[in-house]
Design an enzyme around this catalytic site. Structure first.
Site, PDB file in Angstrom:
ATOM      1  N   HIS A 168     -51.182 -20.192  40.362  1.00 19.21           N
ATOM      2  CA  HIS A 168     -50.014 -19.737  41.138  1.00 19.21           C
ATOM      3  C   HIS A 168     -48.708 -20.009  40.372  1.00 19.21           C
ATOM      4  O   HIS A 168     -47.843 -19.141  40.264  1.00 19.21           O
ATOM      5  CB  HIS A 168     -50.042 -20.489  42.473  1.00 19.21           C
ATOM      6  CG  HIS A 168     -48.896 -20.218  43.390  1.00 19.21           C
ATOM      7  ND1 HIS A 168     -48.678 -18.995  43.981  1.00 19.21           N
ATOM      8  CD2 HIS A 168     -47.895 -21.033  43.836  1.00 19.21           C
ATOM      9  CE1 HIS A 168     -47.589 -19.078  44.747  1.00 19.21           C
ATOM     10  NE2 HIS A 168     -47.099 -20.288  44.670  1.00 19.21           N
TER      11      HIS A 168
HETATM   12  C1  HEM Z   1     -45.202 -26.609  42.713  1.00 16.44           C
HETATM   13  C2  HEM Z   1     -44.850 -25.524  42.219  1.00 16.44           C
HETATM   14  C3  HEM Z   1     -44.833 -24.150  42.834  1.00 16.44           C
HETATM   15  C4  HEM Z   1     -44.165 -23.102  42.292  1.00 16.44           C
HETATM   16  C5  HEM Z   1     -43.362 -23.128  40.977  1.00 16.44           C
HETATM   17  C6  HEM Z   1     -44.333 -21.960  43.156  1.00 16.44           C
HETATM   18  C7  HEM Z   1     -43.771 -20.723  42.950  1.00 16.44           C
HETATM   19  C8  HEM Z   1     -43.816 -19.651  43.829  1.00 16.44           C
HETATM   20  C9  HEM Z   1     -43.150 -18.402  43.641  1.00 16.44           C
HETATM   21  C10 HEM Z   1     -42.283 -18.053  42.457  1.00 16.44           C
HETATM   22  C11 HEM Z   1     -43.439 -17.601  44.705  1.00 16.44           C
HETATM   23  C12 HEM Z   1     -42.916 -16.187  44.951  1.00 16.44           C
HETATM   24  C13 HEM Z   1     -43.923 -15.132  44.500  1.00 16.44           C
HETATM   25  C14 HEM Z   1     -43.439 -13.739  44.818  1.00 16.44           C
HETATM   26  O1  HEM Z   1     -42.491 -13.579  45.579  1.00 16.44           O
HETATM   27  O2  HEM Z   1     -44.037 -12.758  44.332  1.00 16.44           O
HETATM   28  C15 HEM Z   1     -44.310 -18.346  45.571  1.00 16.44           C
HETATM   29  C16 HEM Z   1     -44.844 -17.885  46.758  1.00 16.44           C
HETATM   30  C17 HEM Z   1     -45.745 -18.570  47.533  1.00 16.44           C
HETATM   31  N1  HEM Z   1     -46.203 -19.849  47.297  1.00 16.44           N
HETATM   32 FE1  HEM Z   1     -45.671 -21.093  45.754  1.00 16.44          FE
HETATM   33  N2  HEM Z   1     -45.126 -22.318  44.205  1.00 16.44           N
HETATM   34  C18 HEM Z   1     -45.472 -23.641  44.054  1.00 16.44           C
HETATM   35  C19 HEM Z   1     -46.288 -24.372  44.901  1.00 16.44           C
HETATM   36  C20 HEM Z   1     -46.947 -23.853  46.005  1.00 16.44           C
HETATM   37  C21 HEM Z   1     -47.882 -24.599  46.829  1.00 16.44           C
HETATM   38  C22 HEM Z   1     -48.287 -26.053  46.585  1.00 16.44           C
HETATM   39  C23 HEM Z   1     -48.312 -23.738  47.799  1.00 16.44           C
HETATM   40  C24 HEM Z   1     -49.303 -23.965  48.897  1.00 16.44           C
HETATM   41  C25 HEM Z   1     -50.277 -24.823  48.851  1.00 16.44           C
HETATM   42  C26 HEM Z   1     -47.642 -22.470  47.614  1.00 16.44           C
HETATM   43  C27 HEM Z   1     -47.807 -21.362  48.409  1.00 16.44           C
HETATM   44  C28 HEM Z   1     -47.121 -20.166  48.272  1.00 16.44           C
HETATM   45  C29 HEM Z   1     -47.266 -19.035  49.172  1.00 16.44           C
HETATM   46  C30 HEM Z   1     -48.194 -18.977  50.397  1.00 16.44           C
HETATM   47  C31 HEM Z   1     -46.392 -18.049  48.709  1.00 16.44           C
HETATM   48  C32 HEM Z   1     -46.177 -16.658  49.298  1.00 16.44           C
HETATM   49  C33 HEM Z   1     -47.044 -15.703  48.509  1.00 16.44           C
HETATM   50  C34 HEM Z   1     -48.180 -15.162  49.300  1.00 16.44           C
HETATM   51  O3  HEM Z   1     -48.164 -15.244  50.534  1.00 16.44           O
HETATM   52  O4  HEM Z   1     -49.137 -14.609  48.680  1.00 16.44           O
HETATM   53  N3  HEM Z   1     -46.811 -22.570  46.517  1.00 16.44           N
HETATM   54  N4  HEM Z   1     -44.536 -19.603  45.013  1.00 16.44           N
END
Ligand code: HEM
Length: 217
Positions: A168
């Site tokens: 991710h």
């Molecule tokens: C620790 C560093 C993390 C970074 C740098 C990060 C980065 C990002 C970014 C850039 C997006 C936007 C993607 C888009 O709009 O296309 C996103 C969305 C998301 N992230 Fe993270 N994330 C991190 C951790 C996590 C963790 C730990 C979780 C959950 C366990 C998580 C769950 C999600 C979810 C559910 C979305 C919405 C995308 C979807 O529903 O498919 N993220 N994240």
């Protein structure tokens, strides 16, 4: 939404996301400290072994609760649509950055959707197996065989979750503009059109029927 930018994440969604990310790091590091003696030194981050053992389940439950906030916000956008199957078949072109014949996708592509459902599954397994092995409150209600199975499942789900989050983060850094969307909320129109064309068409159609929202700050 202004002429140049489109709102991808509200401030509540961004705060919710980064709280989950921080809690994931804390629950993950404390979990690794408890997982293997070679990683026990990580317990120093949480005040030593006993404190790590006390705090880890609470951090895990808190992460689950905040993660539910993300699920409620994003689950609809993660339903699979017809184009997703074809997108997956053309994943080699996506990886090669040659998106000419790659079908248009909605707010999330099929890779992001698969990841979303994997995260949800891991979180559910972690929560329920975690309750079974939480000695201070719940373990007395379960037999030793259930506790052993729960420990195994807990470690497996934690392992898959950590791998998934590495993917991710890598994907987020690879698609320039994604991290900025999660930090500031906005994406440019060309970004939306290039990476999520169906979503772009949807929001720009909505925009025609609503008064414009201007970018603040
Ligand atoms: C620790 C560093 C993390 C970074 C740098 C990060 C980065 C990002 C970014 C850039 C997006 C936007 C993607 C888009 O709009 O296309 C996103 C969305 C998301 N992230 Fe993270 N994330 C991190 C951790 C996590 C963790 C730990 C979780 C959950 C366990 C998580 C769950 C999600 C979810 C559910 C979305 C919405 C995308 C979807 O529903 O498919 N993220 N994240």
């Amino acid at each position: 939404m202004s002429n140049k930018t489109i709102l991808r994440y509200t401030s509540n969604q961004r705060t919710n996301h980064w709280l989950v990310a921080i809690l994931f790091l804390m629950a993950g590091l404390s979990g690794l400290a408890l997982f293997h003696p070679a990683l026990f030194w990580l317990s120093n981050l949480f005040g030593g072994g006993p404190w790590t053992r006390i705090l880890h389940p609470f951090m895990g439950v808190l992460m689950f609760v905040f993660f539910l906030g993300l699920v409620l916000s994003f689950w609809r956008a993660n339903f699979f649509i017809a184009n997703d199957r074809l997108w997956l078949r053309r994943i080699d072109r996506v990886m090669a950055n040659d998106e000419e014949d790659v079908p248009a996708v909605g707010k999330y592509n099929a890779g992001q959707k698969l990841l979303f459902w994997t995260l949800l599954l891991c979180m559910l397994v972690l929560l329920f197996s975690g309750l079974v092995i939480w000695r201070a409150y719940f373990s007395e209600y379960f037999g030793i065989t259930s506790i052993r199975w729960a420990m195994l499942l807990h470690a497996l789900a934690g392992f898959v979750l950590i791998l998934s989050i590495i993917v991710h983060i890598y994907a987020g850094l690879w698609i320039k503009g994604s991290v900025s969307a999660m930090l500031h909320g906005w994406v440019s129109r060309p970004w939306a059109k290039k990476h999520h064309e169906l979503w772009y068409r949807e929001v720009t159609r909505d925009e025609a029927s609503k008064p414009p929202i201007t970018k603040k700050g």
